[in-house]
Design a protein around this motif. Structure first.
Motif, PDB file in Angstrom:
ATOM      1  N   UNK A   1      50.812  46.845  35.518  1.00  0.00           N
ATOM      2  CA  UNK A   1      49.506  47.420  35.843  1.00  0.00           C
ATOM      3  C   UNK A   1      48.912  48.123  34.625  1.00  0.00           C
TER       4      UNK A   1
ATOM      5  N   UNK B   1      49.526  36.843  37.011  1.00  0.00           N
ATOM      6  CA  UNK B   1      50.829  36.190  37.066  1.00  0.00           C
ATOM      7  C   UNK B   1      50.728  34.673  37.006  1.00  0.00           C
TER       8      UNK B   1
ATOM      9  N   UNK C   1      58.602  42.032  42.688  1.00  0.00           N
ATOM     10  CA  UNK C   1      58.261  41.459  43.994  1.00  0.00           C
ATOM     11  C   UNK C   1      56.881  41.886  44.438  1.00  0.00           C
ATOM     12  N   UNK C   2      56.561  43.135  44.131  1.00  0.00           N
ATOM     13  CA  UNK C   2      55.243  43.627  44.521  1.00  0.00           C
ATOM     14  C   UNK C   2      54.140  42.853  43.802  1.00  0.00           C
ATOM     15  N   UNK C   3      54.347  42.623  42.507  1.00  0.00           N
ATOM     16  CA  UNK C   3      53.362  41.849  41.741  1.00  0.00           C
ATOM     17  C   UNK C   3      53.247  40.440  42.305  1.00  0.00           C
ATOM     18  N   UNK C   4      54.393  39.862  42.650  1.00  0.00           N
ATOM     19  CA  UNK C   4      54.390  38.501  43.181  1.00  0.00           C
ATOM     20  C   UNK C   4      53.686  38.468  44.530  1.00  0.00           C
TER      21      UNK C   4
ATOM     22  N   UNK D   1      51.285  40.207  45.426  1.00  0.00           N
ATOM     23  CA  UNK D   1      49.833  40.271  45.216  1.00  0.00           C
ATOM     24  C   UNK D   1      49.282  38.949  44.702  1.00  0.00           C
ATOM     25  N   UNK D   2      50.130  38.154  44.040  1.00  0.00           N
ATOM     26  CA  UNK D   2      49.630  36.943  43.386  1.00  0.00           C
ATOM     27  C   UNK D   2      49.974  35.666  44.140  1.00  0.00           C
TER      28      UNK D   2
ATOM     29  N   UNK E   1      53.194  34.575  51.916  1.00  0.00           N
ATOM     30  CA  UNK E   1      52.507  35.671  51.262  1.00  0.00           C
ATOM     31  C   UNK E   1      52.358  36.854  52.203  1.00  0.00           C
TER      32      UNK E   1
ATOM     33  N   UNK F   1      55.604  38.604  52.395  1.00  0.00           N
ATOM     34  CA  UNK F   1      55.855  39.299  51.140  1.00  0.00           C
ATOM     35  C   UNK F   1      55.034  40.577  51.054  1.00  0.00           C
ATOM     36  N   UNK F   2      53.758  40.438  51.401  1.00  0.00           N
ATOM     37  CA  UNK F   2      52.855  41.575  51.294  1.00  0.00           C
ATOM     38  C   UNK F   2      53.346  42.719  52.160  1.00  0.00           C
TER      39      UNK F   2
ATOM     40  N   UNK G   1      54.446  44.707  48.893  1.00  0.00           N
ATOM     41  CA  UNK G   1      53.277  45.165  48.156  1.00  0.00           C
ATOM     42  C   UNK G   1      53.230  46.686  48.188  1.00  0.00           C
ATOM     43  N   UNK G   2      53.298  47.293  47.019  1.00  0.00           N
ATOM     44  CA  UNK G   2      53.293  48.756  46.991  1.00  0.00           C
ATOM     45  C   UNK G   2      51.860  49.252  47.120  1.00  0.00           C
ATOM     46  N   UNK G   3      51.726  50.446  47.681  1.00  0.00           N
ATOM     47  CA  UNK G   3      50.403  51.031  47.891  1.00  0.00           C
ATOM     48  C   UNK G   3      50.081  52.004  46.768  1.00  0.00           C
TER      49      UNK G   3
ATOM     50  N   UNK H   1      57.134  54.859  44.594  1.00  0.00           N
ATOM     51  CA  UNK H   1      56.464  53.773  45.307  1.00  0.00           C
ATOM     52  C   UNK H   1      57.441  52.727  45.821  1.00  0.00           C
TER      53      UNK H   1
END
Lengths: 330, 346
Positions: B61, B227, B264-267, B269-270, B277, B280-281, B285-287, B305
């Motif tokens: 980020x 990504x 994993x969080x980046x993945x 999102x992508x 997805x 995964x989210x 996915x971190x907030x 996080x």
């Protein structure tokens, strides 16, 4: 029922010599209540100008030369400046691309959200502040009671964009125009903002007009997609149709040139991305023939000898403007 | 190719760049009038190696230290401690003319081609500038090279006489690439070089960069938050979070079997849309936003996080350990988490 109806909208720009140069040509589309419509295209294709025309916030030298914009049956182009002002923020509002430049650096975010409430709902100071805090909570800003007194520079990009969304929602608009709401943001934040928009849309029932250059990203968000090229709509239809079976060479190009992330699979050795050579013709250099002609790999004699084809329906809810596709007629 | 090749140490013949425990701290004021100075831990002990002719990607980020790492490698950000070994020579302590001499081997392409070019100078002069400054070739040779470079990045020779505002965004990025190529560097840093461009133009620039890499055996450090692009474009990828590399490995390994919760969080999102997805989210996915990099607390940087944090993560900073010869992870719980991750993929 349709909320917004745009009927053969034409926007032109007055150039240095005082001549009118076409920016948007014959754009027609409609947005139904609670639906998401996406406008897709490269820079310079007229996406943002369409949004500004709808809000009647076009920059100086840009004029709407013809067409109608109907919001719930009311013709926006015949309204006085004062009437228009009472609609902006209440009936329709806009989320701008760059939250840092769209927010006023000299006022706290609470003041800026409260401004909408004071104007349109006549709320007093403390009531407006309460609502502003509630709105910040709605857009999932942590510690909203403290953040309401923060200035834009004290917030991160994602937070600023959330503030913009809170501001746009304050007047409970029926139509929300989001002009590239996530381009300036990190991927994880992008995903959060898109989720937030979808969630809020469910709750408030607002229609969203989403403007973006990434066709792949909007596929799941949008109900309908319009692909713009050089100020002309060249393909329109139901989102799934456009993404799965694009008919215009430009739409296909847009889909092919993005390297999409694949999960759980080793990447293939590098193959050159499908690129669309050249670039969008600049304003004033757009002739009557197909605007995509110069960049099109499929261009044939028919394309050169005849003007831009009309946006022709080729199936239920799918229309394309291309001579090489079935149904190309004038 | 250059004298540098012969100077390279025989132990690592193909490693062009070897960064060891790189630290960049910026002072950020005092805590009270007599308190001690706070530091922004922009880059906090980063080590990696880049093989010649490959692309090393850094994702993360904003505020994770990707750009600062690259700038420190180019000696454009002050290095607090650590080594930057370029072609067998530590350049972290160089100054004066040896440093200037080194500059011709290291170049950069910035994110925003609108602010990276001088609006008052002609395109040709700007491409020629590094040659003039570094004293490469005679006058006519420099003009010659400018013409060749323009052709290589796909611009007509007349472009040399135009000003930046007469070009589109994609063409400007081509100019920036030509300028970076001018002194015939070995390493080019692409700092979000395609992020500001439209998707169609982005593909053109990526194809151009790949072609140049093939032709000139260039080495890239490719910084991006996309990504999709990184997966296709890079050979090795490092994921950074708050000044630390949390996971690093070959693109194939990293994206088939990611181990760090942040990766994993980046993945998440992508990932392409679909049920995978969504799962995964929901899980990964971190907030919110990353915490402040000013005087970070001990323990793992990601702990606030992280959905899988335990007490140990708050007390002890995990080290970057090899779980495989070409895959490194900095997470106390990597082995516990591996199983749950596998379930999701299947």
């Amino acid at each position: 029922m349709t909320l917004l109806e745009v009927d053969s909208l034409n926007v032109s720009m007055r150039n240095a010599e005082g001549h009118l140069v076409s920016v948007i040509e014959n754009l027609s589309f409609s947005v139904a209540h609670g639906q998401t419509t996406a406008l897709v295209g490269e820079s310079g294709c007229g996406k943002s100008m369409t949004a500004l025309a709808l809000m009647r916030l076009l920059p100086e030298d840009f004029v709407i030369t013809s067409g109608r914009i109907l919001l719930e049956g009311r013709d926006l182009l015949s309204l006085s400046a004062k009437e228009m002002r009472s609609l902006r923020g209440r009936a329709m509002s806009m989320i701008f691309q760059e939250p840092m430049t769209a927010l006023n650096p000299l006022f706290t975010v609470g003041d800026q959200i409260a401004e909408v409430l004071r104007w349109h709902q006549g709320l007093g100071g403390s009531a407006a502040r309460e609502r502003a805090i509630a709105l910040l909570r709605v857009v999932q800003i942590p510690a909203a009671e403290q953040r309401v007194d923060a200035y834009p520079h004290q917030l991160s990009g994602g937070m600023r964009q959330r503030v913009m969304i809170a501001m746009a929602l304050a007047g409970r608009p029926k139509l929300l125009i989001a002009d590239e709401p996530t381009t300036a943001l990190d991927v994880t934040v992008q995903a959060q903002i898109f989720d937030l928009l979808a969630e809020l849309q469910q709750e408030t029932g607002a229609a969203v007009l989403l403007i973006t250059h990434d066709l792949g990203a909007v596929a799941e968000l949008a109900d309908e997609i319009l692909v713009l090229y050089a100020g002309r709509c060249i393909e329109a239809g139901v989102s799934a149709d456009i993404v799965e079976a694009p008919r215009h060479p430009y739409t296909r190009g847009l889909l092919n040139c993005v390297p999409h992330f694949t999960l759980g699979r080793a990447p293939k050795p590098w193959v050159d991305l499908g690129e669309i050579p050249g670039m969008v013709p600049p304003l004033g250099a757009r002739g009557a023939d197909c605007a995509f002609l110069a960049r099109c790999a499929l261009a044939a004699d028919i394309c050169r000898s005849r003007p831009q084809p009309a946006l022709d329906p080729i199936g239920p809810g799918h229309a394309v403007s291309c001579w090489r596709e079935a149904g190309g007629t004038t | 190719m250059s004298v540098l090749d012969t100077a390279a140490s025989p132990a690592a013949p193909d490693h062009l760049l070897d960064v060891n425990d790189l630290v960049v701290h910026f002072p950020a004021g005092r805590q009270g009038p007599f308190g001690k100075t706070s530091f922004v831990h922009a880059v906090d002990g980063v080590s990696f190696r880049v093989r010649r002719g490959t692309t090393f990607g850094i994702v993360g980020e904003s505020g994770s230290g990707k750009s600062t790492t690259a700038l420190a490698v180019l000696r454009l950000a002050p290095i607090t401690s650590g080594q930057v070994v370029f072609a067998g020579r530590d350049i972290a302590d160089l100054s004066g003319s040896p440093l200037r001499e080194m500059r011709k081997h290291l170049q950069i392409v910035f994110q925003d081609p609108f602010s990276a070019l001088n609006p008052r100078r002609r395109a040709g002069d700007q491409i020629r500038e590094p040659l003039d400054l570094l004293g490469i070739g005679s006058g006519s040779e420099r003009d010659d090279r400018v013409r060749k470079l323009l052709a290589e990045v796909g611009l007509p020779p007349q472009a040399a006489d135009l000003f930046p505002h007469q070009f589109s965004g994609g063409q400007r990025q081509r100019l920036c690439i030509a300028r970076a190529l001018a002194p015939e560097p070995d390493l080019i840093v692409c700092d979000e070089a395609v992020s500001a461009l439209d998707v169609a133009i982005q593909a053109q620039i990526l194809n151009l960069l790949k072609r140049l890499q093939r032709e000139r055996r260039l080495t890239y450090m490719f910084i991006s938050h996309d990504l999709g692009v990184v997966q296709q474009f890079c050979d090795e990828v490092a994921v950074m979070y708050l000044g630390k590399i949390v996971e690093q490995g070959s693109a194939a390994k990293l994206f088939t079997a990611p181990c760090h919760p942040y990766t994993w969080s980046l993945i998440a999102a992508a990932a392409p849309p679909g049920p995978v997805r969504d799962a995964l989210k929901q899980r990964h996915l971190v907030k919110g936003d990353p915490p402040s990099p000013v005087d970070p607390p001990p323990g793992c940087r990601f702990v606030q996080r992280c959905p899988a944090a335990v007490d140990r993560c708050r007390q002890q900073l995990p080290s970057l350990d090899a779980i495989d010869p070409s895959h490194y992870v900095a997470c106390h719980r990597a082995s516990d988490l591996a199983e749950t991750f596998i379930q999701i993929r299947s």
